[in-house]
Write an enzyme that holds these catalytic residues in place. Structure first.
Site, PDB file in Angstrom:
ATOM      1  N   LYS A  13      21.906 -10.511   5.585  1.00 40.54           N
ATOM      2  CA  LYS A  13      21.733 -11.268   6.738  1.00 40.54           C
ATOM      3  C   LYS A  13      22.146 -12.488   6.263  1.00 40.54           C
ATOM      4  CE  LYS A  13      17.403 -12.552   9.498  1.00 40.54           C
ATOM      5  NZ  LYS A  13      16.142 -12.361   9.553  1.00 40.54           N
ATOM      6  N   SER A  27      15.045 -10.844  14.109  1.00 35.71           N
ATOM      7  CA  SER A  27      16.360 -11.713  13.928  1.00 35.71           C
ATOM      8  C   SER A  27      17.317 -10.938  12.992  1.00 35.71           C
ATOM      9  CB  SER A  27      15.982 -12.960  13.395  1.00 35.71           C
ATOM     10  OG  SER A  27      15.253 -12.959  12.008  1.00 35.71           O
ATOM     11  N   SER A  61      10.781  -9.740  12.045  1.00 36.64           N
ATOM     12  CA  SER A  61      12.164  -9.465  12.334  1.00 36.64           C
ATOM     13  C   SER A  61      12.664  -8.294  11.341  1.00 36.64           C
ATOM     14  CB  SER A  61      13.077 -10.774  11.946  1.00 36.64           C
ATOM     15  OG  SER A  61      12.609 -11.758  12.719  1.00 36.64           O
TER      16      SER A  61
END
Length: 410
Positions: A59, A128, A152
């Protein structure tokens, strides 16, 4: 048995990415030549290493010395860290390949990415950890790094029909990872299978995977209606109810537990902590680049500014009281079963969905696993969430494996 080289595995991953990336849009940074050169280097020096052959996506809030790190914000579009995040460095030390960087929502908060749900491109993959979930769900990689501050990891795993694992708060180092909320931020993993995420987790914490739940007894579960349950739609509530009934018919020990009243303040408290800490942690971005922040993130900062010191401290106490209560709950249960999300992946990309089924458990700091066990009326995935006792991650993973083997998707 012939071992497939990391170079060959990387070539295979890049072929899948070439086929699916134009529509899924999971990656914000991927340099094919650099990835192949890194694969060659691993084959030369790390064959037989603990994570040799493991290819991961990271990420884009994990700092990487050899790749840009934008944190989902135009403020950092040209930012090049000088070192790797601790978790990235350790993965590389053990022979894993970091293939590239996947899309994160702005500062791992609200503003969505261009990433689409691989199972239905008209729907969000969640956030996210949007790109990480989509990269795994589309077969580009088998495991990806994510973070959870509210929901997330568990929510995108649910929406994308994959496994998500949020370890106990603090089990995996956060050094070199974006600091949104120091009270809540937790490093975790999204994977194609439970074994995929467990392998990476155990390697990072320098532990050996246990054999599993002792055969002499079945794990004791509670079907839990907790914070956020009332936000879930009737369809998914009904589906997990039928799933739990099917488990009971197979002989699983599952009681019913309602914690909505007991933990009623936790959801409000976690939002106050999130917003207050975001406001103070993003002072430079707020004062120097306010115009480059999305309206959604500006709203979070505005809410955070309004949280008084007294309200913030009260919210922290609510979390502490909740954790004490949960210690008593886990005297009777190995794990709590609930929904991973309030619904299937919402249509459109304007929102990454609600974290209501996750935020309180994040604040309470125990490990959580999402298993892709349910299908909504429109065929999209909804995960079941298994919640464990803080620092009992290995036991929870064993319970999840026990559960995963005993009831198919419904």
């Amino acid at each position: 048995m012939v071992m497939v080289s990391v170079y060959e595995q990387t070539q295979a991953a890049l072929r899948v990415i070439k086929a699916r990336e134009p529509e899924v849009r999971a990656w914000i940074h991927l340099d094919e030549e650099s990835a192949l050169e890194a694969a060659r280097a691993i084959d030369r020096r790390a064959a037989g290493g603990e994570l040799y052959g493991v290819i991961l996506a990271a990420k884009d809030i994990f700092e990487t010395a050899d790749m840009p790190t934008a944190f989902g914000s135009p403020i950092y579009k040209d930012y090049r860290p000088v070192k790797d995040a601790a978790v990235v460095a350790k993965l590389r030390e053990k022979g894993a390949l970091i293939l590239g960087k996947t899309y994160s929502t702005e500062f791992a908060a609200a503003f969505p990415t261009p990433t689409r749900n691989p199972h239905n491109l008209d729907h969000t993959p969640g956030g996210s950890s949007s790109g990480s979930a989509a990269a795994v769900a589309s077969g580009m990689v088998r495991v990806a790094l994510g973070t959870q501050t509210l929901g997330s990891i568990i929510r995108p795993a649910s929406y994308c029909g994959i496994v998500g694992f949020k370890p106990t708060y603090g089990r995996v180092s956060r050094s070199g990872v974006l600091n949104l909320s120091e009270t809540l931020d937790t490093i975790g993993f999204l994977g194609a299978t439970l074994d995929d995420v467990a392998q990476v987790f155990y390697s990072l914490v320098d532990e050996t995977a246990p054999a599993g739940i002792p055969h002499e007894r079945k794990p004791r579960f509670a079907f839990c209606k907790g914070p956020g349950w009332d936000d879930a739609n009737a369809d998914v509530q009904s589906r997990i109810g039928r799933y739990v009934d099917s488990l009971r018919e197979e002989g699983a020990c599952i009681e019913t537990l309602d914690l909505r009243s007991t933990l009623s303040e936790v959801l409000r408290a976690v939002q106050s902590v999130h917003d207050a800490e975001a406001y103070r942690n993003f002072t430079w971005e707020r004062t120097q680049h306010f115009d480059l922040l999305s309206a959604a993130f500006q709203k979070i900062l505005s809410r955070g500014e309004a949280v008084t010191r007294e309200a913030y401290e009260r919210a922290l106490i609510v979390g502490e009281v909740g954790r004490v209560h949960m210690q008593k709950v886990f005297e009777n249960f190995d794990g709590l079963i609930t929904l991973s999300a309030t619904q299937e992946a919402p249509r459109g990309l304007a929102s990454t969905g609600s974290p209501s089924m996750n935020a309180a458990w994040t604040f309470l700091r125990g490990p959580c696993v999402s298993l892709p066990k349910l299908k909504s009326a429109n065929g999209l995935s909804v995960g079941i969430q298994l919640i464990g006792k803080p620092f009992d991650d290995s036991h929870l993973l064993g319970c999840a494996r026990w559960l995963d083997a005993r009831c198919p998707e419904t």
